[in-house]
Write a protein that holds these residues in place. Structure first.
Motif, PDB file in Angstrom:
ATOM      1  N   THR A  82       0.862  -1.262   0.130  1.00  0.00           N
ATOM      2  CA  THR A  82       0.085   0.035   0.075  1.00  0.00           C
ATOM      3  C   THR A  82       0.952   1.290   0.081  1.00  0.00           C
ATOM      4  OG1 THR A  82      -1.752  -1.128   1.340  1.00  0.00           O
ATOM      5  CG2 THR A  82      -1.828   1.104   1.113  1.00  0.00           C
ATOM      6  N   LEU A  83       2.123   1.232   0.791  1.00  0.00           N
ATOM      7  CA  LEU A  83       2.867   2.436   0.794  1.00  0.00           C
ATOM      8  C   LEU A  83       3.578   2.872  -0.527  1.00  0.00           C
ATOM      9  CD1 LEU A  83       4.757   1.788   4.169  1.00  0.00           C
ATOM     10  CD2 LEU A  83       3.117   3.823   3.765  1.00  0.00           C
ATOM     11  N   CYS A  84       3.848   1.767  -1.246  1.00  0.00           N
ATOM     12  CA  CYS A  84       4.242   2.145  -2.841  1.00  0.00           C
ATOM     13  C   CYS A  84       3.294   1.929  -3.622  1.00  0.00           C
ATOM     14  CB  CYS A  84       5.505   1.184  -2.957  1.00  0.00           C
ATOM     15  SG  CYS A  84       5.321  -0.768  -3.014  1.00  0.00           S
ATOM     16  N   LYS A  85       1.957   1.761  -3.365  1.00  0.00           N
ATOM     17  CA  LYS A  85       0.940   1.940  -4.226  1.00  0.00           C
ATOM     18  C   LYS A  85       1.037   0.792  -5.310  1.00  0.00           C
ATOM     19  CE  LYS A  85       0.259   7.060  -4.202  1.00  0.00           C
ATOM     20  NZ  LYS A  85       0.190   7.052  -3.005  1.00  0.00           N
ATOM     21  N   LEU A  86       1.178  -0.577  -4.885  1.00  0.00           N
ATOM     22  CA  LEU A  86       1.142  -1.725  -5.614  1.00  0.00           C
ATOM     23  C   LEU A  86      -0.148  -2.211  -5.389  1.00  0.00           C
ATOM     24  CD1 LEU A  86       3.299  -3.709  -7.222  1.00  0.00           C
ATOM     25  CD2 LEU A  86       3.532  -4.837  -4.890  1.00  0.00           C
ATOM     26  N   ASP A  87      -0.828  -2.219  -6.772  1.00  0.00           N
ATOM     27  CA  ASP A  87      -2.192  -3.075  -6.714  1.00  0.00           C
ATOM     28  C   ASP A  87      -2.375  -4.466  -6.408  1.00  0.00           C
ATOM     29  OD1 ASP A  87      -1.533  -3.934  -9.069  1.00  0.00           O
ATOM     30  OD2 ASP A  87      -2.854  -2.474 -10.190  1.00  0.00           O
TER      31      ASP A  87
END
Length: 124
Positions: free
Chosen positions: A104-109
């Motif tokens: 979530t922190l690195c916006k990985l879906d």
């Protein structure tokens, strides 16, 4: 019993011993009642301190994987495989929570996360 110690691992030696013996018990390579090497013999074979093997055996006993008989040695305890499985699932869930937070922190879906997990799983 084949235990491999890695000095380059960030994991303490006693934890390496514990995890490998647990694995041998869970996979059935060690069965209920099987004798483990004495703490001194294991320490000698691995070229480590007896204190380290003692700590590993105490941890295994505390977690119910082995039991000790004074003067006779340490033996594999009866396994409650359902309990062991539940404990392992809980550990996996804890790790997955950390993974989700990092993703979530690195916006990985989710599809990217699943793809990454699939690649890593297939490499094992």
């Amino acid at each position: 019993m084949n235990i491999i110690i890695s000095n380059s691992s960030g994991q303490p030696i006693y934890e390496q011993i514990v995890s490998q013996i647990k694995s041998l018990i869970i996979t059935g390579e060690l069965n209920e009642g099987d004798a483990l090497p004495s703490m001194r013999l294991l320490a000698k074979e691995l070229r480590i301190s007896v204190i380290t093997t003692k700590r590993a055996y105490e941890e295994l006993e505390r977690e119910g994987f082995i039991y000790s008989v004074t003067g006779k040695g340490s033996f594999v305890a009866a396994k409650n495989m359902e309990f062991i499985r539940e404990e392992q699932l809980r550990i996996i869930e804890d790790h997955m929570q950390h993974i989700i937070q990092a993703a979530t922190l690195c916006k990985l879906d989710l599809p990217e996360l699943i793809q990454m997990m699939t690649i890593l799983y297939e490499e094992e």
